[in-house]
Design an enzyme around this catalytic site. Structure first.
Site, PDB file in Angstrom:
ATOM      1  N   HIS A   1       0.849  -1.202   0.000  1.00 38.54           N
ATOM      2  CA  HIS A   1       0.000   0.000   0.000  1.00 38.54           C
ATOM      3  C   HIS A   1       0.870   1.232   0.000  1.00 38.54           C
ATOM      4  O   HIS A   1       1.990   1.217   0.503  1.00 38.54           O
ATOM      5  CB  HIS A   1      -0.956  -0.002   1.192  1.00 38.54           C
ATOM      6  CG  HIS A   1      -0.268  -0.159   2.515  1.00 38.54           C
ATOM      7  ND1 HIS A   1       0.118  -1.392   3.008  1.00 38.54           N
ATOM      8  CD2 HIS A   1       0.135   0.751   3.427  1.00 38.54           C
ATOM      9  CE1 HIS A   1       0.707  -1.224   4.169  1.00 38.54           C
ATOM     10  NE2 HIS A   1       0.739   0.065   4.454  1.00 38.54           N
TER      11      HIS A   1
ATOM     12  N   HIS B   1       0.853   5.242   1.127  1.00 41.96           N
ATOM     13  CA  HIS B   1       0.181   6.294   1.908  1.00 41.96           C
ATOM     14  C   HIS B   1       0.245   7.607   1.116  1.00 41.96           C
ATOM     15  O   HIS B   1       1.320   7.966   0.612  1.00 41.96           O
ATOM     16  CB  HIS B   1       0.927   6.554   3.223  1.00 41.96           C
ATOM     17  CG  HIS B   1       0.976   5.387   4.160  1.00 41.96           C
ATOM     18  ND1 HIS B   1       0.199   5.330   5.303  1.00 41.96           N
ATOM     19  CD2 HIS B   1       1.717   4.246   4.155  1.00 41.96           C
ATOM     20  CE1 HIS B   1       0.463   4.202   5.964  1.00 41.96           C
ATOM     21  NE2 HIS B   1       1.390   3.525   5.286  1.00 41.96           N
TER      22      HIS B   1
HETATM   23  P1  5GP Z   1       1.995   0.527   7.263  1.00 39.43           P
HETATM   24  O1  5GP Z   1       2.473   0.851   8.648  1.00 39.43           O
HETATM   25  O2  5GP Z   1       1.900  -0.971   7.028  1.00 39.43           O
HETATM   26  O3  5GP Z   1       2.706   1.254   6.170  1.00 39.43           O
HETATM   27  O4  5GP Z   1       0.521   1.114   7.201  1.00 39.43           O
HETATM   28  C1  5GP Z   1      -0.604   0.451   7.600  1.00 39.43           C
HETATM   29  C2  5GP Z   1      -1.682   1.494   7.718  1.00 39.43           C
HETATM   30  O5  5GP Z   1      -2.922   0.852   7.616  1.00 39.43           O
HETATM   31  C3  5GP Z   1      -1.682   2.232   9.055  1.00 39.43           C
HETATM   32  O6  5GP Z   1      -1.581   3.627   8.806  1.00 39.43           O
HETATM   33  C4  5GP Z   1      -2.993   1.849   9.698  1.00 39.43           C
HETATM   34  O7  5GP Z   1      -3.582   2.951  10.372  1.00 39.43           O
HETATM   35  C5  5GP Z   1      -3.834   1.411   8.521  1.00 39.43           C
HETATM   36  N1  5GP Z   1      -4.785   0.360   8.796  1.00 39.43           N
HETATM   37  C6  5GP Z   1      -4.566  -0.815   9.448  1.00 39.43           C
HETATM   38  N2  5GP Z   1      -5.683  -1.581   9.441  1.00 39.43           N
HETATM   39  C7  5GP Z   1      -6.609  -0.873   8.738  1.00 39.43           C
HETATM   40  C8  5GP Z   1      -7.967  -1.141   8.396  1.00 39.43           C
HETATM   41  O8  5GP Z   1      -8.543  -2.191   8.713  1.00 39.43           O
HETATM   42  N3  5GP Z   1      -8.626  -0.200   7.681  1.00 39.43           N
HETATM   43  C9  5GP Z   1      -8.017   0.981   7.306  1.00 39.43           C
HETATM   44  N4  5GP Z   1      -8.754   1.856   6.604  1.00 39.43           N
HETATM   45  N5  5GP Z   1      -6.734   1.259   7.620  1.00 39.43           N
HETATM   46  C10 5GP Z   1      -6.042   0.351   8.328  1.00 39.43           C
END
Ligand code: 5GP
Ligand code: ZN
Length: 177
Positions: A165, A167
């Site tokens: 993903h 951001h």
């Molecule tokens: P990472 O730290 O893996 O780059 O980002 C994961 C992101 O996914 C975090 O910012 C967290 O807030 C978001 N996130 C985790 N679980 C969910 C979910 O079930 N739904 C949504 N909309 N965001 C999520």
């Protein structure tokens, strides 16, 4: 081959794979076996028939296009509802559950890739223009003055959800966050 043709008709093998390649055939046969086993376990022992939808899900998993235990797979493909801000054939963009700023958005490919290293190059090529498009609309629609594009790979880099993903985080001058 007839069943393979049916799966093809569903568009399943349209994603950069040759429909009748050996690899596709063996994935399909493996998935069909798995699916029949599941159907038998579910009590349809007499025929061992599995549903078309169940078969497609298993094929996608076999092809690493989907991971049954992955929450972002379910969100990206609409099985779990989300605050969707954009959707096309390849991606769904959703609002982050724990936003760093108002409008913090995540771009999720509909296919499963653990991180950038696993991703299909056509997906990679499309994801940055989409981030720019979302960033532009954050500026025009939300009043952001700038935005960050962030993408984490691996636990040590801060990745917490192991479905690729990106951001897109709007930033505001003297505004919300
Ligand atoms: P990472 O730290 O893996 O780059 O980002 C994961 C992101 O996914 C975090 O910012 C967290 O807030 C978001 N996130 C985790 N679980 C969910 C979910 O079930 N739904 C949504 N909309 N965001 C999520
Ligand atoms: Zn996934």
């Amino acid at each position: 081959t007839a069943v393979l043709a049916r799966a093809n008709a569903g568009g399943l093998f349209s994603i950069g794979r040759t429909p009748d390649s050996e690899k596709t055939r063996s994935v399909f046969e493996r998935a069909l076996k798995k699916c029949r086993k599941q159907a038998e376990r579910a009590g349809r022992a007499r025929t061992g028939r599995c549903g078309r939808h169940a078969l497609l899900l298993i094929i996608m998993e076999e092809m690493n296009m989907r991971d049954d235990n992955c929450i972002f797979c379910k969100i990206a493909n609409g099985e779990i509802p989300s605050a969707t801000v954009y959707e096309d054939d390849d991606f769904r963009a959703i609002l982050d559950l724990g936003p760093a700023s108002n409008g913090h958005t995540l771009i999720l490919p509909k296919n499963h890739y653990k991180d950038l290293c696993e991703a299909d190059e056509t997906v990679m090529a499309k994801i940055l223009p989409l981030a720019a498009k979302l960033g532009k609309s954050m500026k025009s629609q939300l009043g952001a003055s700038g935005f960050n594009v962030v993408q984490n790979n691996g636990t040590s880099a801060g990745q917490t959800v192991f479905h690729l993903h990106v951001h897109v985080i709007p930033r505001y001058e003297g505004g919300p966050d």
